[in-house]
Design an enzyme around this catalytic site. Structure first.
Site, short mmCIF file in Angstrom:
data_model
loop_
_atom_site.label_atom_id
_atom_site.label_comp_id
_atom_site.label_asym_id
_atom_site.label_seq_id
_atom_site.Cartn_x
_atom_site.Cartn_y
_atom_site.Cartn_z
N THR A 137 0.98 -1.51 -0.54
CA THR A 137 -0.28 -0.34 -0.28
C THR A 137 0.41 1.42 0.41
O THR A 137 2.20 1.48 0.96
CB THR A 137 -0.84 0.23 1.18
OG1 THR A 137 -1.10 -1.59 1.01
CG2 THR A 137 -1.37 1.27 1.15
N GLU A 138 0.40 2.54 -0.53
CA GLU A 138 1.12 3.81 -0.78
C GLU A 138 -0.08 4.62 -0.29
O GLU A 138 -1.52 4.06 -0.23
CB GLU A 138 1.75 3.94 -2.82
CG GLU A 138 2.97 2.74 -2.71
CD GLU A 138 3.05 2.30 -3.95
OE1 GLU A 138 3.10 3.56 -4.67
OE2 GLU A 138 4.25 2.06 -4.01
N ALA A 141 -2.15 4.69 -3.24
CA ALA A 141 -2.45 3.13 -4.04
C ALA A 141 -2.50 2.21 -3.44
O ALA A 141 -2.05 2.28 -2.51
CB ALA A 141 -1.19 2.58 -4.87
N SER A 143 -6.31 0.18 -3.01
CA SER A 143 -7.51 -0.75 -3.25
C SER A 143 -6.48 -0.97 -5.00
O SER A 143 -6.53 -2.11 -5.33
CB SER A 143 -8.88 -0.45 -3.61
OG SER A 143 -8.77 0.20 -2.46
N ARG A 259 -6.89 -14.41 3.13
CA ARG A 259 -7.51 -14.07 2.77
C ARG A 259 -8.39 -14.56 3.82
O ARG A 259 -9.87 -14.45 4.32
CB ARG A 259 -8.49 -13.45 0.93
CG ARG A 259 -8.32 -12.03 0.73
CD ARG A 259 -9.15 -12.34 -0.41
NE ARG A 259 -7.86 -10.76 -1.01
CZ ARG A 259 -7.90 -10.48 -2.30
NH1 ARG A 259 -8.03 -11.04 -2.87
NH2 ARG A 259 -7.54 -9.18 -2.82
N ILE A 353 -27.04 -4.43 22.90
CA ILE A 353 -27.65 -5.67 24.20
C ILE A 353 -27.22 -5.24 25.31
O ILE A 353 -27.70 -4.79 26.46
CB ILE A 353 -27.37 -6.69 23.54
CG1 ILE A 353 -28.26 -8.16 22.45
CG2 ILE A 353 -26.86 -7.25 25.01
CD1 ILE A 353 -27.84 -8.86 22.63
N GLY A 355 -26.24 -1.59 25.95
CA GLY A 355 -26.39 -0.41 26.34
C GLY A 355 -25.75 0.61 27.14
O GLY A 355 -24.21 -0.14 25.96
N GLU A 379 -6.58 -6.16 3.67
CA GLU A 379 -6.37 -7.66 2.09
C GLU A 379 -7.64 -7.39 0.82
O GLU A 379 -7.78 -8.60 0.60
CB GLU A 379 -6.11 -8.94 2.43
CG GLU A 379 -5.33 -8.80 3.84
CD GLU A 379 -3.50 -10.21 3.90
OE1 GLU A 379 -4.76 -10.71 2.28
OE2 GLU A 379 -3.08 -9.71 3.49
N GLN A 383 -15.06 -3.34 -0.59
CA GLN A 383 -16.39 -3.05 -1.75
C GLN A 383 -15.53 -4.07 -2.76
O GLN A 383 -15.82 -4.42 -3.70
CB GLN A 383 -16.17 -2.10 -1.89
CG GLN A 383 -16.97 -1.02 -1.11
CD GLN A 383 -16.65 -0.24 -0.42
OE1 GLN A 383 -15.70 -1.37 0.34
NE2 GLN A 383 -17.47 0.72 0.84
#
Ligand SMILES: Cc1cc2nc3c(=O)[nH]c(=O)nc-3n(C[C@H](O)[C@H](O)[C@H](O)COP(=O)(O)OP(=O)(O)OC[C@H]3O[C@@H](n4cnc5c(N)ncnc54)[C@H](O)[C@@H]3O)c2cc1C
Length: 400
Positions: A137-138, A141, A143, A259, A353, A355, A379, A383
């Site tokens: 990852t950058e 960049a 996805s 994944r 649940i 609360g 990973e 989407q």
């Protein structure tokens, strides 16, 4: 085909993970969350874990294969069982555990035997814990993996890397980082190359931890590669590998293998939230008054349990296919698209649940709610998984 009877050996391993989780991972994860600091690399727990063999590779781990008594390959299924249990106790602390981490799959799949020995062999050394990292990852960049701009330029006997990487797990403490770069941005994925950059290499600079909303126990680091010179011997697979246009395929195969493990970690977080909510409901509602009066609570619990079960089965199916060496891209993407979204709903219902108690820091569930979001991002986001599935369903060619 979907047999998940762990067998006595695996059951014993899961029990060891449970003890590790209860005694160390959860308390350390909570401590990191409260202080806002990752568990330090020098923490005695890591040394002890390493001595016990946690994260450390055994003599056969170089190939990344494990074969059960039946002669069947079981590594992926064992992986998802252990990953769910680790994440149940604390996903952040589990990622902080030493080992080559996400750096291992590309070295195993793309590295020459010499590179596998040189980079993974040291993870068999019992003397001190070590970490590896994977940097794709950058800042511009994520996805769109094909859009990475970190450049690799040949220079004499070596390569010069220039660019920036962001949100790289455990990079600060890593012995080496698998860095993805491009020799030709116009060539898209065909221009990708993977280099192993050793810690301390001149030009590997500005290493810093990002502040994130959850999973505080491990560092997500950003760094710069400023004319960072890497020997040719550190190009994974050597040039021949890329002449066969296998570079991008190598990265994608790594993702297909990991994944289901990431997806099942969301299941582990969801199960922790479910257990906390069920215990709270039993204590505060069910035992105090007759069950039917609390249908809104019990219906939520039933929904949470259903979602967890379905998510787990999708992960198991993807892992089973990986073990029998069948294509699993669509199944891995289904697991990754479904499980984190289901886990987000489960942690949210758990908060409801509980609360107002749910948003209290000492109740743990609000931490799970913050921790779980990253599982939808890493990973390949939800989407992106839906796009991958849809392309397959309508018969578009897979990305090449
Ligand atoms: C805790 C954590 C740990 C991480 N560890 C690592 C690591 O170890 N190594 C590493 O390389 N990276 C790591 N990452 C980075 C992670 O892989 C990226 O964050 C991820 O790939 C998404 O990229 P991005 O954040 O740039 O989002 P973008 O790609 O900018 O996307 C932003 C949003 O737009 C959506 N989107 C993008 N394209 C499309 C499209 N075509 N159609 C529909 N929606 C779209 C995305 O789903 C997302 O919701 C980590 C991230 C986190 C949060």
């Amino acid at each position: 085909m979907l047999s998940f009877d762990p067998g006595p050996e695996m059951a014993a391993e899961l029990e060891r993970v449970r003890v590790l989780g209860r005694e160390f991972l959860r308390p350390l994860g909570i401590e990191a969350d409260l202080t806002g600091e990752a568990i330090p690399a020098a923490h005695p727990f890591f040394q002890k874990a390493w001595e016990l063999g946690i994260g450390r590779l055994g003599p056969d781990d170089r190939e990344g294969r494990e074969v059960g008594n039946s002669g069947e390959r079981t590594a992926a299924r064992r992986g998802v069982l252990v990953a769910e249990e680790l994440a149940y106790w604390d996903r952040g602390a589990a990622v902080a555990l030493p080992g080559p981490g996400l750096g291992a799959p590309p070295v195993r799949r793309m590295g020459t035997p010499e590179q596998q020995e040189r980079f993974l062999g040291r993870f068999r050394d019992p003397s001190r814990p070590r970490w590896g990292a994977f940097a794709m990852t950058e800042p511009a960049a994520g996805s769109d993996v094909a859009g990475i701009r970190t450049s690799a330029r040949r220079d004499g006997e070596g390569w010069v890397l220039s660019g920036a990487k962001t949100f790289i797990s455990n990079a600060i403490r890593a012995d080496w980082i698998v860095v993805w770069a491009t020799v030709d941005p116009a060539a898209g994925r065909a221009g990708h190359r993977a280099f192993v950059v050793e810690r301390g290499t001149p030009g590997l600079e500005d290493m810093r931890a990002e502040h994130k909303m959850g999973l505080i126990a491990y560092e997500s680091a950003s760094f710069t590669l400023r004319d960072c010179r890497v020997p040719s011997a550190n190009l994974l697979g050597g040039e021949d590998h890329y002449r066969a246009r296998a570079g991008f395929k190598g990265a994608m195969e790594s993702f297909n293998a990991t994944r289901p493990m990431i997806a099942v970690m969301a299941v582990g977080i969801a199960r922790a939230a479910y257990d906390a909510a069920r215990a709270f409901a039993r204590e505060h509602y069910v035992l105090a008054r007759p069950l039917p009066r609390h249908q809104r609570i019990t219906a939520k619990l039933a929904r949470m349990a259903r979602k967890i079960e379905v998510a787990r089965l999708l992960c198991w199916r993807a892992a089973t296919l990986a073990d029998v060496e069948q294509p699993n891209q669509i199944e891995a993407s289904m697991a990754k698209a479904f499980a984190p979204a289901a886990a987000q709903e489960v942690t949210s219902l758990a908060l409801e649940i509980l609360g107002e108690a749910g948003v209290r820091q000492d109740r743990y569930v609000e931490k799970l709610y913050r921790d779980v979001k990253a599982m939808d991002i890493v990973e390949g986001t939800g989407q992106i998984q839906r796009i991958v599935i849809a392309r397959r369903l309508v018969g578009y060619p897979a990305a090449s």
